[in-house]
Scaffold this motif. Structure first.
Motif, mmCIF file in Angstrom:
data_model
loop_
_atom_site.group_PDB
_atom_site.id
_atom_site.type_symbol
_atom_site.label_atom_id
_atom_site.label_comp_id
_atom_site.label_asym_id
_atom_site.label_seq_id
_atom_site.Cartn_x
_atom_site.Cartn_y
_atom_site.Cartn_z
ATOM 1 N N GLY A 148 -30.990 -4.096 -12.311
ATOM 2 C CA GLY A 148 -31.554 -3.054 -13.178
ATOM 3 C C GLY A 148 -30.906 -3.036 -14.555
ATOM 4 O O GLY A 148 -31.586 -2.876 -15.571
ATOM 5 N N VAL A 149 -29.596 -3.207 -14.593
ATOM 6 C CA VAL A 149 -28.885 -3.217 -15.879
ATOM 7 C C VAL A 149 -29.400 -4.374 -16.743
ATOM 8 O O VAL A 149 -29.691 -4.211 -17.924
ATOM 9 C CB VAL A 149 -27.364 -3.331 -15.670
ATOM 10 C CG1 VAL A 149 -26.645 -3.620 -16.985
ATOM 11 C CG2 VAL A 149 -26.814 -2.060 -15.025
ATOM 12 N N LYS A 162 -25.470 -17.405 -8.187
ATOM 13 C CA LYS A 162 -24.129 -17.111 -7.662
ATOM 14 C C LYS A 162 -24.086 -17.262 -6.154
ATOM 15 O O LYS A 162 -23.079 -17.677 -5.595
ATOM 16 C CB LYS A 162 -23.702 -15.696 -8.058
ATOM 17 C CG LYS A 162 -23.123 -15.667 -9.438
ATOM 18 C CD LYS A 162 -22.087 -14.585 -9.633
ATOM 19 C CE LYS A 162 -21.622 -14.622 -11.065
ATOM 20 N NZ LYS A 162 -21.090 -13.336 -11.531
ATOM 21 N N PHE A 197 -35.746 1.423 -6.108
ATOM 22 C CA PHE A 197 -35.553 0.535 -7.255
ATOM 23 C C PHE A 197 -36.870 0.368 -8.026
ATOM 24 O O PHE A 197 -36.931 0.520 -9.248
ATOM 25 C CB PHE A 197 -35.033 -0.816 -6.747
ATOM 26 C CG PHE A 197 -35.034 -1.927 -7.760
ATOM 27 C CD1 PHE A 197 -34.008 -2.038 -8.687
ATOM 28 C CD2 PHE A 197 -36.044 -2.872 -7.769
ATOM 29 C CE1 PHE A 197 -34.003 -3.070 -9.618
ATOM 30 C CE2 PHE A 197 -36.043 -3.909 -8.699
ATOM 31 C CZ PHE A 197 -35.018 -3.999 -9.617
ATOM 32 N N THR A 245 -34.684 1.310 -0.027
ATOM 33 C CA THR A 245 -33.858 0.929 -1.165
ATOM 34 C C THR A 245 -34.681 0.199 -2.219
ATOM 35 O O THR A 245 -34.601 0.499 -3.410
ATOM 36 C CB THR A 245 -32.708 0.025 -0.672
ATOM 37 O OG1 THR A 245 -31.975 0.751 0.313
ATOM 38 C CG2 THR A 245 -31.780 -0.359 -1.800
ATOM 39 N N ASN A 266 -24.899 -10.647 -9.728
ATOM 40 C CA ASN A 266 -23.976 -10.926 -8.642
ATOM 41 C C ASN A 266 -24.641 -11.422 -7.376
ATOM 42 O O ASN A 266 -24.182 -12.350 -6.749
ATOM 43 C CB ASN A 266 -23.210 -9.651 -8.305
ATOM 44 C CG ASN A 266 -22.084 -9.440 -9.284
ATOM 45 O OD1 ASN A 266 -21.449 -10.396 -9.709
ATOM 46 N ND2 ASN A 266 -21.847 -8.200 -9.649
ATOM 47 N N SER A 267 -25.717 -10.738 -6.994
ATOM 48 C CA SER A 267 -26.371 -11.078 -5.733
ATOM 49 C C SER A 267 -27.687 -10.328 -5.663
ATOM 50 O O SER A 267 -27.891 -9.374 -6.395
ATOM 51 C CB SER A 267 -25.490 -10.662 -4.555
ATOM 52 O OG SER A 267 -25.578 -9.251 -4.369
ATOM 53 N N PRO A 268 -28.584 -10.756 -4.778
ATOM 54 C CA PRO A 268 -29.844 -10.024 -4.639
ATOM 55 C C PRO A 268 -29.651 -8.619 -4.042
ATOM 56 O O PRO A 268 -30.568 -7.810 -4.078
ATOM 57 C CB PRO A 268 -30.672 -10.905 -3.697
ATOM 58 C CG PRO A 268 -29.988 -12.230 -3.658
ATOM 59 C CD PRO A 268 -28.558 -11.965 -3.935
ATOM 60 N N VAL A 269 -28.470 -8.344 -3.486
ATOM 61 C CA VAL A 269 -28.192 -6.995 -2.966
ATOM 62 C C VAL A 269 -27.939 -6.034 -4.128
ATOM 63 O O VAL A 269 -28.178 -4.843 -4.035
ATOM 64 C CB VAL A 269 -26.919 -6.991 -2.079
ATOM 65 C CG1 VAL A 269 -26.640 -5.597 -1.525
ATOM 66 C CG2 VAL A 269 -27.044 -7.992 -0.956
ATOM 67 N N ASP A 270 -27.465 -6.596 -5.223
ATOM 68 C CA ASP A 270 -26.971 -5.782 -6.319
ATOM 69 C C ASP A 270 -28.112 -5.307 -7.218
ATOM 70 O O ASP A 270 -28.272 -5.752 -8.340
ATOM 71 C CB ASP A 270 -25.961 -6.628 -7.113
ATOM 72 C CG ASP A 270 -25.324 -5.838 -8.238
ATOM 73 O OD1 ASP A 270 -25.399 -4.590 -8.202
ATOM 74 O OD2 ASP A 270 -24.772 -6.469 -9.147
ATOM 75 N N LEU A 271 -28.919 -4.373 -6.678
ATOM 76 C CA LEU A 271 -30.063 -3.880 -7.447
ATOM 77 C C LEU A 271 -29.608 -3.150 -8.698
ATOM 78 O O LEU A 271 -30.285 -3.176 -9.731
ATOM 79 C CB LEU A 271 -30.926 -2.968 -6.565
ATOM 80 C CG LEU A 271 -31.569 -3.665 -5.369
ATOM 81 C CD1 LEU A 271 -32.351 -2.664 -4.530
ATOM 82 C CD2 LEU A 271 -32.483 -4.788 -5.813
ATOM 83 N N THR A 272 -28.464 -2.507 -8.614
ATOM 84 C CA THR A 272 -27.919 -1.842 -9.795
ATOM 85 C C THR A 272 -27.724 -2.862 -10.917
ATOM 86 O O THR A 272 -28.138 -2.644 -12.054
ATOM 87 C CB THR A 272 -26.575 -1.175 -9.455
ATOM 88 O OG1 THR A 272 -26.834 -0.118 -8.529
ATOM 89 C CG2 THR A 272 -25.919 -0.584 -10.690
ATOM 90 N N TYR A 315 -32.590 -8.595 1.754
ATOM 91 C CA TYR A 315 -31.214 -8.125 1.562
ATOM 92 C C TYR A 315 -31.091 -6.605 1.608
ATOM 93 O O TYR A 315 -30.025 -6.081 1.870
ATOM 94 C CB TYR A 315 -30.673 -8.623 0.225
ATOM 95 C CG TYR A 315 -30.405 -10.104 0.190
ATOM 96 C CD1 TYR A 315 -29.157 -10.597 0.561
ATOM 97 C CD2 TYR A 315 -31.382 -11.009 -0.199
ATOM 98 C CE1 TYR A 315 -28.899 -11.948 0.530
ATOM 99 C CE2 TYR A 315 -31.136 -12.369 -0.229
ATOM 100 C CZ TYR A 315 -29.886 -12.838 0.134
ATOM 101 O OH TYR A 315 -29.626 -14.172 0.103
#
Ligand SMILES: Nc1nc2c(ncn2[C@@H]2O[C@H](COP(=O)(O)OP(=O)(O)OP(=O)(O)O)[C@@H](O)[C@H]2O)c(=O)[nH]1
Ligand SMILES: [Mg+2]
Lengths: 232, 402
Positions: free
Chosen positions: A114-115, A89, A155, A151, A105-111, A146
């Motif tokens: 994880g999902v 993306k 994770f 953070t 979504n992005s490498p920032v989106d660790l949430t 990122y």
């Protein structure tokens, strides 16, 4: 059949066995063939050991990874392969999700990452009854570009715990020479062992720390196509 | 009043979220929780509200794409749907949005944009796509102070605040503030996890307006519903839908499985057949606001094929023992082994406690070599004693994630 292996005989013989629930850091300089070593673990894990493989990629789109295996005539059993693509993306490509590929979504989106890891684990473990699974993250270095170290640590704290709980194997790739020693040491606390790679005078060496009484000796290796050729 | 649009939650909350109030979805890592915020955005837009969505972990275009995946057309609402772009500057990309945070790692920058929007816009629904990302970027203490401030503005300007928060291992102090103090309502979104997460649920942890609304609610069975949790799935398209967990009742021959199942059942029991040989009794239970489908088998030898068949779907196992018949415990042990290998939560029912020869639950625990974490519940299924307690304990085990 072993639970888990490196797929490199001398290394497998040199450690006391890769038992269930281990988290391992794979650290080495760029251009040392880390990726090939990782892909080999993926291939031997999925074929010889019949494990499920979950690969989080932040460096190369999932389709490129699958192409690499095809180009080298390595037949992956696709029902045990799940790739989480964190880069597509960001590159603005319009690759789509399928049974083997989930796109975050992005490498920032660790949430979000994880999902997707949990979803593949659930699918393999509960629905497909695959009890041995490998999670490969390539690479922590990108995640650290990122997000800050705390953070990423949080994770990893959660997901190394899940690996342990699920009796899986976790391999986490880190680029050496890119991060503070302090940061690397912080992350090391989370791992049971380290696969360490170094390059000296254009020659590559590999060893494993923490999975046998003493670190294994350094083994010389060369990459030939998709193969890792061990030297003397 | 704002409806979340999420099944049952509005009912649990007494109709929805009152103006000026805040709610946090407290989401266990690995569970698909951000859809809660998205579904509330779409519901709000449909009911003619103005909506602000704060995008912190991905760019606004991706957020729009997510709505499309759920089949929710938001373009038709574009004159009252605003995205706060707190992402693109992070990756040095340009933004097309009206509200852009120039430095998302600076809480003052972010806060200023949000408060500007709160002052400019009519009473709105304000949804934070990822509060955890804000904490990660701006710091825990700083973010908590900012939340207090935003929630204060919400009261002044009649906005409703919704936050998606992933419960990474932050400091206990931060987690306590978020869970207990900062918001008017907390909804836990968790996973049923043994070795892997294989089911998801939400659970109203608290809401400070529900006491008043409970009084005004005429629905008489409200007070009986002490447990306010639901299992859900996420579908694309469709969003959050509820689903009923399947629970397996198993155990040795003649242990009282059928009696147990009939005693719990709130409706009639039916019998399904798999092929020609295997009969499965099934029934439905509703208890304290929680429902489940129960499946019972006959004897123990058929257990393996059935658990295989249901394992992707079942959520828990009752192992029924005839406490007066220790010879049969050996079968129970085998069944336990299989159950464990499937990673399902289970509890042991020490049935027929009315019989003289019955071993106590503690003796049974020893016999089976069970750890302290496995409940062994005394019961007399034929007199309906202990069975609802057992049901409740298994449900607690299933939804014990957060
Ligand atoms: N004393 C006593 N008898 C019970 C209790 N629960 C069940 N029973 C009796 O135990 C016998 C077996 O009960 P079922 O419920 O048919 O047992 P089951 O496990 O379904 O048996 P199968 O399906 O044949 O394996 C019946 O005669 C019941 O009346 C109890 O709590 N106390
Ligand atoms: Mg029966």
């Amino acid at each position: 059949m072993n639970d888990y292996t490196f797929g490199i005989k001398v290394l497998d013989n040199a450690v006391d066995g890769l038992t269930k629930g281990k988290n391992i850091m794979l650290i080495g300089p760029s251009m040392s063939g880390k990726e090939i070593i990782l892909y080999n673990m993926m291939y031997y894990g999925a074929t010889t050991n019949e494990n499920g493989i979950i690969m989080v990629t932040t460096r190369e789109p999932a389709t490129h990874i699958l192409d690499w295996f095809k180009e080298h005539n390595l037949n992956l059993p696709m029902s045990r392969i799940g790739i989480i693509d964190c880069i597509t993306k960001t590159l603005g490509s319009n690759d789509v999700e399928n049974d083997n590929i989930k796109i975050t979504n992005s490498p920032v989106d660790l949430t979000g990452i994880g999902v997707k890891i949990s979803q593949f684990l659930d699918e393999f473990y509960m629905k497909k009854n695959i009890r041995k699974n490998q999670l490969h993250i390539n690479s922590l270095s990108t995640l650290l570009m990122y997000s800050n170290i705390q953070t990423v640590f949080r994770f990893l704290h959660v997901f190394t715990g899940r690996i342990k709980g699920a009796g899986a194997l976790g391999i986490f790739v880190l680029e050496s020479g890119m991060h503070d020693d302090k940061d690397i040491n912080t992350l090391k606390q989370l791992f049971d062992g380290i696969i360490e790679i170094k390059s000296e005078n254009d020659r590559n060496f590999i060893r494993v720390i923490g999975l046998s009484q003493k670190p294994t000796p350094w083994f010389h290796y060369e990459i030939e196509g998709s193969n890792i050729k061990m030297g003397e | 009043m704002l409806e979340t649009g999420i099944p049952k939650i509005d009912e649990f909350l007494g109709g929805g979220i009152p103006d000026g109030k805040s709610l946090v979805y407290y989401i266990q890592p690995g569970v698909e929780g951000e859809v809660f915020g998205l579904q509330t955005v779409y519901t709000s837009l449909k009911s003619a509200k103005t909506v602000v969505y704060v995008a912190s972990s991905t760019c606004p275009d991706n957020i729009k794409g997510q709505f499309a995946q759920f089949g929710w057309d938001i373009d038709i609402f574009k004159d009252r749907f605003f995205l706060v772009d707190a992402y693109n500057s992070l990756i040095r990309a340009p933004s097309k949005e009206k509200y852009v945070v120039s430095n998302p790692e600076n809480i003052e920058d972010l806060s200023k944009i949000i408060i500007d929007a709160m002052k400019e816009l009519p009473p709105s629904t304000i949804v934070f796509g990822s509060l955890s990302t804000i904490l990660d970027l701006c710091g825990e203490k700083e973010t908590i102070e900012a939340i207090r401030n935003w929630n204060k503005y919400a009261i002044l300007h009649d906005h409703t605040m919704i936050y998606n928060f992933t419960v990474w291992p932050y400091s206990q102090e931060t987690l306590d503030s978020i869970k207990k103090e900062l918001f008017n309502a907390v909804i836990a979104v968790g996973g049923i996890a043994d070795r892997v997460i294989f089911g998801q649920y939400y659970w109203i942890l608290r809401s400070d307006w529900i006491k008043e609304s409970r009084k005004s609610m005429l629905k008489s069975d409200w007070t009986k519903e002490s447990r306010k949790s639901m299992l859900f799935r996420v579908s694309r398209p469709g969003g959050i839908t509820l689903f009923i967990p399947k629970i397996l009742i198993t155990g040795a021959f003649f242990a009282g499985k059928s009696t147990f199942l009939h005693a719990l059942s709130t409706q009639s029991v039916s019998v399904d057949r798999i092929g020609t040989t295997i009969a499965i009794e099934r029934c439905h239970v509703e208890y304290k606001g929680f429902s489940a489908d129960l499946f019972g088998t006959s004897g123990q030898e058929r257990f393996t094929p059935i658990i295989k068949l249901l394992s992707g779907e079942s959520m828990g196992v009752f192992l029924i023992l005839d406490s007066s018949n220790p010879q049969d415990f050996i079968h129970a042990k085998e069944i336990l082994q299989i159950t464990k290998s499937y990673g399902l939560p289970y509890i042991v029912i020490a049935n027929k406690q009315d019989l003289q020869e019955a071993l106590t639950p503690e003796e049974i625990r020893k016999h089976l070599g069970l750890g302290k974490d496995i409940p062994v519940i005394p019961a007399v299924a034929k007199d309906k004693i202990g069975i609802f307690e057992a049901f409740e304990i298994l449900i607690d085990k299933i939804t014990g994630g957060i």
